[in-house]
Write an enzyme that holds these catalytic residues in place. Sequence first.
Site, PDB file in Angstrom:
ATOM      1  N   VAL A 207       0.856  -1.185   0.000  1.00  0.00           N
ATOM      2  CA  VAL A 207       0.000   0.000   0.000  1.00  0.00           C
ATOM      3  C   VAL A 207       0.891   1.233   0.000  1.00  0.00           C
ATOM      4  O   VAL A 207       1.656   1.461   0.943  1.00  0.00           O
ATOM      5  CB  VAL A 207      -0.938   0.006   1.229  1.00  0.00           C
ATOM      6  N   ASP A 208       0.794   2.036  -1.057  1.00  0.00           N
ATOM      7  CA  ASP A 208       1.663   3.199  -1.231  1.00  0.00           C
ATOM      8  C   ASP A 208       0.814   4.383  -1.663  1.00  0.00           C
ATOM      9  O   ASP A 208       0.483   4.538  -2.842  1.00  0.00           O
ATOM     10  CB  ASP A 208       2.745   2.893  -2.276  1.00  0.00           C
TER      11      ASP A 208
END
Length: 411
Positions: A207-208
């Site tokens: 998750v970025d």
Amino acid sequence: MELTFVTDLGQSFVIEIDPGMELENVMALLEAESGIPVAEQSISYNGKDLSAPKSTLRELGVTENNAMLLLRRKIPNMAGTGRPVEQDSEMMRLQLLGDPDLMRQLRETQPELAAAVQSNPARFAELLRQTRERQSEAELQRQREIQRLNADPFDVEAQRRIEEAIRQQAVMENMEHALEYSPESFGRVTMLYVNVEVNGKPVKAFVDSGAQQTIMSPECAESCNIMRLLDTRFSGIARGVGTAKILGRVHSAQFKLADLHLPCSITIMEGRDVDLLLGLDMLKAHQACIDLEKNVLRVRGREVRFLSEHELPEKAKELFSPDEAQSSSGPSTGSVPGRAPSAPASFPGGGNTIGSAPRASQPSRPPAPAASRHPESSIRTLMDLGATREVAISSLDAAGGNIDVAASLLF
């Protein structure tokens, strides 16, 4: 009047006394403040040792208010206790052998001394003697430096050195404060991964929120059986701190998060060690919330727990090993994932939209290879994506050595 006592470790103690107070009474007050026994205290003023305990401070020449005195802790004299130095070193060696934590730290900082502790008592005694001699010599040099700096209060260079010493003391106090009240700032930060399914295939997704697009590697796309849906009209070059080749886009893939089936558009990009990266487009489209208090990713009322460090993909665990995360200069500290580091003057990206044709750039003279604490293989991997060596090193520095995060900075 007030007197300030400063130790070799940068600690300071302010005591309010009367000029007619005897030195031994001042030392008793210092013992209560600093915890250093009177027998082990050594006090000096303007480079002169104060060794007459029955004399008053006025008789010893300490008459100025807010005067600064040096407080040192004496090294116990083993000869005076009837115990030889060799016996003292042997006792210290046995104490080290009985403390696994100290031995581990000693192996990391002084491997030669740690080896002598385990197998060579004579060598350990010799190394200990040399260490004490170096400490004594360093103490003498500090005293000479203090005398030289105090000799001429109008010397600009001396005042500059004093100012630097005060600054270094403030830095040490700031670090001690951080170690005491926020020790977590010196730890390693684990990247945010969640378990998802793409076309029925389990994948650990990174998750970025700093990445613009949701990206998948070609290998992961093949294993999820979605390469047959690849639209090559959206191929191109991703530009940022570096470049990477975009193979195309899968406009709609079956994406499962918890019990939710969400539509997802995935960009297939080469040169990534991360299988799947959930970018800002996916997070905003489904109004996801990264809740660090609960350590979950919340989407439409569902809470998906972020993976623990032992649950990360093998590549991520290797990249976040302690050897990669350590820094010789102090607490390094990794940057926020997905945030690009400060760009050099010749920033290679032109702000092109992902999927558009690359814009011609001016050729630049190749710079000299720069030294780096990062593995050469990691630097070469980023250079293969089109980044220069300096940009690859700066990206690894910003990512705390994590090649996955550093590669995401290039996009």
